[in-house]
Design a protein around this motif. Structure first.
Motif, short mmCIF file in Angstrom:
data_model
loop_
_atom_site.label_atom_id
_atom_site.label_comp_id
_atom_site.label_asym_id
_atom_site.label_seq_id
_atom_site.Cartn_x
_atom_site.Cartn_y
_atom_site.Cartn_z
N ASN A 100 -15.20 17.42 14.72
CA ASN A 100 -16.14 17.65 13.62
C ASN A 100 -17.56 17.80 14.14
O ASN A 100 -18.28 18.73 13.76
CB ASN A 100 -16.05 16.48 12.64
CG ASN A 100 -17.15 16.53 11.59
OD1 ASN A 100 -17.19 17.43 10.76
ND2 ASN A 100 -18.06 15.56 11.63
N ALA A 104 -20.14 20.90 13.87
CA ALA A 104 -21.36 20.66 13.10
C ALA A 104 -22.60 20.99 13.91
O ALA A 104 -23.58 21.54 13.39
CB ALA A 104 -21.41 19.21 12.63
N ARG A 109 -20.60 24.31 8.62
CA ARG A 109 -20.21 23.37 7.58
C ARG A 109 -18.74 23.06 7.80
O ARG A 109 -17.92 23.98 7.90
CB ARG A 109 -20.41 23.96 6.19
CG ARG A 109 -21.85 24.19 5.81
CD ARG A 109 -21.94 24.59 4.35
NE ARG A 109 -21.40 23.53 3.50
CZ ARG A 109 -21.08 23.71 2.22
NH1 ARG A 109 -21.19 24.91 1.67
NH2 ARG A 109 -20.62 22.71 1.50
N ASP A 168 -24.83 18.31 3.59
CA ASP A 168 -24.08 18.60 4.81
C ASP A 168 -24.22 17.47 5.84
O ASP A 168 -25.08 16.60 5.74
CB ASP A 168 -24.58 19.91 5.44
CG ASP A 168 -24.15 21.13 4.63
OD1 ASP A 168 -23.21 20.99 3.83
OD2 ASP A 168 -24.76 22.20 4.82
N HIS A 169 -23.36 17.53 6.84
CA HIS A 169 -23.38 16.59 7.95
C HIS A 169 -24.74 16.66 8.66
O HIS A 169 -25.33 17.74 8.79
CB HIS A 169 -22.25 16.93 8.93
CG HIS A 169 -22.01 15.90 9.97
ND1 HIS A 169 -22.80 15.77 11.09
CD2 HIS A 169 -21.04 14.94 10.07
CE1 HIS A 169 -22.34 14.78 11.84
NE2 HIS A 169 -21.27 14.26 11.25
N THR A 172 -24.99 19.34 11.31
CA THR A 172 -25.08 20.69 10.75
C THR A 172 -26.48 20.95 10.24
O THR A 172 -27.09 22.00 10.52
CB THR A 172 -24.07 20.86 9.60
OG1 THR A 172 -22.75 20.58 10.07
CG2 THR A 172 -24.12 22.27 9.05
#
Length: 492
Positions: A100, A104, A109, A168-169, A172
């Motif tokens: 992930n 990111a 996304r 968002d993360h 990111t």
């Protein structure tokens, strides 16, 4: 929508991207929807950060969940690998989160996906989102428009802080912010919750990630506490409170919901941040032109009043008749003043800092300039009147009449800017102003030299010398107006 082998995405971009990905993977969304019809849905929200749909497959029911990877992973206790379901281990969780983070940090996304087999009569509810089987991750990129980075730089140059607020993360958000040139520290929703007074740190934060609607309201409140005027953009139902609370709420016209548009002060038709920056530039130009119009008209009218008042104090006959004053206000002042409102934006308009919130149209410096120019107009007009008074009152009044009009025609060019940028604007760029001045001068010459209008205004013809004196006084007034600009900063 599929037509002639091509796919057109309609609706939410994220959902559209998932459908396109499914098609590329050999899945026909139409067939899937027929074989497993949707019978229930738990909608996405910023607080939940996930969405679940329940589908019927024969006598069975299946719940499919997608959302933020960390949220989805926390709801899973098993994982699907190589077609087999097994227990989800801590090692698996770490590996998923590393994958992930890798996506990111590349400005993608990332969504996590999971499912769960339900009982034949099990109803949809948040309980179906527990004990899920983790399927995998999918990264998608929504690259900023080519003009977005330039728009952010222009806004920052104009003294406008650009903040990124996203669900968002953080990785990111950070990657996109770096690409756009958004400066400042990063803060996530959990960190916001731990801070009692957000205004103490708001000035150094440029990116807010993993936020919910309540966080957006706190951000707006903190910015206002520091004296900022806040414009907030948004498109979803959950954005409505923040859009309503902001000084200027801006909803997306294409992707925005009806609720977001209703809560906003304006709607962005093309969903393009660069359009907001262009609107700011246009707004500054309009405000500047209003100032030009007001200061020009006030100084002109003050000059006319002081001319009459000064003539009375000096014991002169009336320097200007009532019909002359009416002519000056309706024709010679009106046309050029209106043309000033059509002036194009000045060079460097987006390098100026925003004006103070409490600054009105007439600052003390502008008022002082109006007074000085008004007094100058009156003195020059009275001087021209006195010079020809020995040739009769009609001649003196005509001289004053011609002088005050010609001065206004020359001075209007110094009103094109509050700084020494008139040459940069180009002397002939405002064709409306050129036309208005030419028309006013022609009408004035006719009012002075043409027999039929001489009877109307009570004027007599002027010689070349007298017109030359009027032009010399006009040039002096232009120099005075330009000199006053040199001692006046653009912003106070």
């Amino acid at each position: 929508l599929q037509h002639d082998g091509s796919v057109t995405v309609v609706g939410d971009p994220t959902e559209g991207a998932l459908l396109v990905s499914a098609i590329k993977g050999g899945v026909d969304p139409t067939v899937a929807a027929t074989e497993e019809p949707r019978i229930a849905e738990i909608q996405f929200s910023s607080e939940r950060k996930r969405m679940t749909t329940v589908h019927a497959k024969g006598n069975q029911r299946i719940a499919y969940t997608k959302g933020a990877p960390d949220v989805i992973l926390a709801l899973c206790d098993r994982i699907l690998i190589g077609g087999r379901v097994r227990a989800l281990t801590p090692l698996d969780r770490n590996e998923v989160m590393r994958a992930n983070d890798a996506m990111a940090v590349s400005a993608m996304r990332v969504l996590g996906f999971a499912y769960r087999q339900l009982g034949p009569k099990e109803h949809a509810g948040e309980h179906v989102e527990h004990g899920l089987i983790f399927v995998g991750l999918q990264g998608m990129i929504d690259p900023p428009r080519d003009e977005a980075g330039e728009a952010v730089a222009t806004a920052q140059q104009a003294g406008i802080r650009v903040l990124m607020i996203t669900g968002d993360h953080p990785l990111t958000a950070g990657a996109i912010a770096k690409e756009l040139g958004i400066v400042g520290e990063m803060m996530n929703g959990q960190q916001i919750d731990k801070i009692k007074d957000l205004s103490k740190v708001i000035e150094r934060v440029g990116v807010f990630a993993r936020v919910d609607p309540a966080h957006k309201l706190r951000i707006i409140e903190a910015l206002r506490k520091k004296g900022h005027i806040v414009a907030m953009t948004g498109d979803g139902v959950n954005d409505a409170p923040a859009l309503k609370s902001a000084d200027i709420g801006i909803a997306m016209g294409r992707s925005g919901t009806d609720v977001a548009r209703e809560a906003s002060d304006m709607v962005l038709a093309d969903d393009n941040f660069a359009t907001i920056v262009a609107a700011i530039r246009g707004g500054r130009a309009i405000f500047d032109n209003i100032i030009k119009f007001v200061t020009y008209m006030l100084s002109a009218n003050l000059g006319e009043v002081l001319t009459i008042f000064g003539g009375i104090l000096l014991g002169f006959p009336l320097p200007l008749t009532a019909v002359m004053l009416l002519w000056v206000n309706l024709v010679t002042d009106g046309l050029p003043a209106i043309a000033l409102t059509l002036e194009r934006p000045e060079p460097g308009i987006m390098t100026r800092k925003p004006r103070p919130v409490d600054e009105g149209l007439l600052t003390r410096r502008r008022a002082l300039r109006i007074c000085i120019v008004g007094i100058g107009i009156a003195l020059a007009t009275l001087l021209a009147f006195w010079w020809r008074l020995g040739s009769g009152v009609e001649k003196a009044q005509t001289m004053a009449f011609a002088t005050i009009v010609v001065m206004e025609m020359a001075r209007v060019f110094s009103q094109r800017s509050e700084s020494m940028t008139t040459p940069q604007l180009g002397w002939l760029t405002n064709q409306w102003l050129i036309g208005a001045v030419a028309c006013s001068v022609l009408l004035q010459v006719l009012a002075v030299q043409w027999g039929p209008l001489q009877h109307v205004f009570g004027t007599v013809g002027l010689s070349w010398l007298e017109w030359g004196v009027a032009l010399a006084l006009a040039l002096g007034m232009f120099v005075l107006s330009q000199t006053l600009i040199l001692f006046k900063p653009t912003r106070e």
